[in-house]
Design an enzyme around this catalytic site. Structure first.
Site, PDB file in Angstrom:
ATOM      1  N   ARG A 121       0.983  -1.198   0.190  1.00 37.05           N
ATOM      2  CA  ARG A 121       0.015  -0.147   0.026  1.00 37.05           C
ATOM      3  C   ARG A 121       1.041   1.150  -0.136  1.00 37.05           C
ATOM      4  O   ARG A 121       0.977   1.934   1.239  1.00 37.05           O
ATOM      5  CB  ARG A 121      -1.038   0.090   1.294  1.00 37.05           C
ATOM      6  CG  ARG A 121      -2.126  -1.168   1.286  1.00 37.05           C
ATOM      7  CD  ARG A 121      -2.892  -0.994   2.208  1.00 37.05           C
ATOM      8  NE  ARG A 121      -4.227  -1.853   2.173  1.00 37.05           N
ATOM      9  CZ  ARG A 121      -4.931  -1.971   3.042  1.00 37.05           C
ATOM     10  NH1 ARG A 121      -4.695  -1.250   4.305  1.00 37.05           N
ATOM     11  NH2 ARG A 121      -6.081  -2.784   2.973  1.00 37.05           N
ATOM     12  N   GLN A 126      -1.242   2.479  -5.596  1.00 42.46           N
ATOM     13  CA  GLN A 126      -2.474   2.984  -4.967  1.00 42.46           C
ATOM     14  C   GLN A 126      -3.762   2.273  -5.876  1.00 42.46           C
ATOM     15  O   GLN A 126      -4.527   1.795  -5.352  1.00 42.46           O
ATOM     16  CB  GLN A 126      -2.825   4.313  -4.778  1.00 42.46           C
ATOM     17  CG  GLN A 126      -2.546   4.871  -3.463  1.00 42.46           C
ATOM     18  CD  GLN A 126      -2.701   6.299  -3.150  1.00 42.46           C
ATOM     19  OE1 GLN A 126      -2.897   7.218  -4.102  1.00 42.46           O
ATOM     20  NE2 GLN A 126      -2.485   6.692  -1.946  1.00 42.46           N
ATOM     21  N   ASP A 129      -4.533  -0.937  -5.375  1.00 38.53           N
ATOM     22  CA  ASP A 129      -4.942  -1.485  -4.112  1.00 38.53           C
ATOM     23  C   ASP A 129      -6.228  -2.194  -4.292  1.00 38.53           C
ATOM     24  O   ASP A 129      -7.411  -1.255  -3.854  1.00 38.53           O
ATOM     25  CB  ASP A 129      -4.710  -0.258  -3.217  1.00 38.53           C
ATOM     26  CG  ASP A 129      -4.908  -0.732  -1.604  1.00 38.53           C
ATOM     27  OD1 ASP A 129      -5.147  -1.877  -1.693  1.00 38.53           O
ATOM     28  OD2 ASP A 129      -4.839   0.268  -0.819  1.00 38.53           O
ATOM     29  N   SER A 132      -8.125  -1.969  -0.047  1.00 42.06           N
ATOM     30  CA  SER A 132      -8.775  -0.698   0.541  1.00 42.06           C
ATOM     31  C   SER A 132     -10.318  -0.794  -0.337  1.00 42.06           C
ATOM     32  O   SER A 132     -11.311  -0.585   0.313  1.00 42.06           O
ATOM     33  CB  SER A 132      -8.048   0.558   0.286  1.00 42.06           C
ATOM     34  OG  SER A 132      -6.716   0.378   0.740  1.00 42.06           O
ATOM     35  N   TYR A 231      -0.773  -5.097  13.275  1.00 45.17           N
ATOM     36  CA  TYR A 231      -1.662  -6.294  12.708  1.00 45.17           C
ATOM     37  C   TYR A 231      -0.659  -7.631  13.092  1.00 45.17           C
ATOM     38  O   TYR A 231      -1.389  -8.621  13.319  1.00 45.17           O
ATOM     39  CB  TYR A 231      -1.568  -6.122  11.076  1.00 45.17           C
ATOM     40  CG  TYR A 231      -2.662  -5.093  10.751  1.00 45.17           C
ATOM     41  CD1 TYR A 231      -3.842  -5.238  11.018  1.00 45.17           C
ATOM     42  CD2 TYR A 231      -2.194  -3.778  10.286  1.00 45.17           C
ATOM     43  CE1 TYR A 231      -4.780  -4.213  10.519  1.00 45.17           C
ATOM     44  CE2 TYR A 231      -3.058  -2.834  10.073  1.00 45.17           C
ATOM     45  CZ  TYR A 231      -4.351  -2.938  10.069  1.00 45.17           C
ATOM     46  OH  TYR A 231      -5.045  -2.152   9.543  1.00 45.17           O
TER      47      TYR A 231
END
Length: 287
Positions: A121, A126, A129, A132, A231
């Site tokens: 990311r 972008q 991606d 998202s 995470y």
């Protein structure tokens, strides 16, 4: 160069890897695009729209994949689908390599597999991606599905007969999907609480009007969470115990529970235990 697109066969999968609008861009760049008939119907993209975009419509998956240099899919191809592809083809899809049993099949076929969900990311990537964009949809849709199943209203209603309290929504996991779920539930008038392992998520939750379910963290755990993005770090037994108590109390009192927590490359954590589900109110909804 030929691009092949086939119909998704996974149960409940209605998406298509290529829309007519994008197909038109590819044909405009000189690519040959071949789409299996019916591939986009479930996404409201009929064959006629692909034809109008300059793509060819094939009668079967085999015809769509024949001689395709690039294959576009939503879900990773099955072993049977991989067998239809030519050796050396490039395949773009969500491969979930940690849970994919067909990796050896792809390798034997000589396929170059691009796991779209593993693309970093970063600003430069972008436009690629998929996490998202799909997480946004998932968070929004999860709340709408819950509202459809919930037998009462989300917002507070004041009538001559009395007042109906707003629905209480708990969101577990405050990534892209969780934030969208919070925003959607708030727009529908619910009272929202949320929890996440990242301390930085507190500000995001509160900016959307949600209440932060705070789990005490040691300084060491805070540093670990900030250093790994929250995470992949492994919490202490004390944190796990404290989190379980807070989640149990919040979920037990909730009308709607939306679970979005996940760890990239691993099975999603089980945050709501069977004992907690047993305490939930009749008519409550868990997504």
């Amino acid at each position: 160069m030929r691009i092949g697109v086939i119909k998704e066969t996974a149960a409940g999968e209605n998406r298509v890897a290529l829309t007519p609008e994008t197909a038109k861009k590819f044909t405009g760049l000189g690519y040959e695009v071949v789409v299996q008939s019916g591939a986009g119907v479930a996404s409201s993209c009929p064959d006629a729209q692909y034809t109008a975009a300059g793509a060819s419509v094939a009668s079967s998956a085999a015809d769509a994949l024949k001689d395709a240099d690039i294959v576009l899919k939503v879900i990773a191809p099955t072993a049977d689908e991989a067998d239809l592809m030519k050796s050396g083809a490039i395949v773009l899809a969500a491969f979930a390599p940690h849970a994919n049993d067909n990796l050896d099949t792809y390798a034997a076929k000589g396929l170059t597999c691009v796991a779209m969900e593993l693309i970093p990311r970063i600003t430069r990537a972008q436009s690629s991606d998929i996490l998202s964009s799909q997480a946004n949809v998932a968070g929004y849709k999860a709340v709408l599905m819950a509202a459809n199943e919930y037998q009462r209203m989300f917002p507070m209603l004041m009538t001559a007969a009395g007042t109906v309290k707003p629905a209480r929504v708990v969101v577990l996991g405050v990534g892209v999907a969780g934030l969208q779920a919070i925003a959607t539930a708030k727009r529908l008038g619910a009272v929202v609480e949320a929890s996440d392992m990242r301390p930085a998520a507190k500000e995001q939750v509160e900016s959307l009007g949600g209440k932060w379910l705070d789990v005490p963290m040691s300084d060491e755990e805070k540093a670990k969470a900030l250093g790994t993005g929250g995470y992949a770090w492994v919490p202490s037994p004390e944190y796990v115990r404290d989190q379980a108590v807070i989640v149990d109390k919040a979920v037990s009192n909730a009308d709607i529970v939306i679970t979005t927590a996940q760890i990239p490359g691993r099975k999603a954590p089980v945050l709501v235990k069977a004992d907690t589900v047993a305490k939930m109110k009749p008519g409550s909804v868990l997504v």
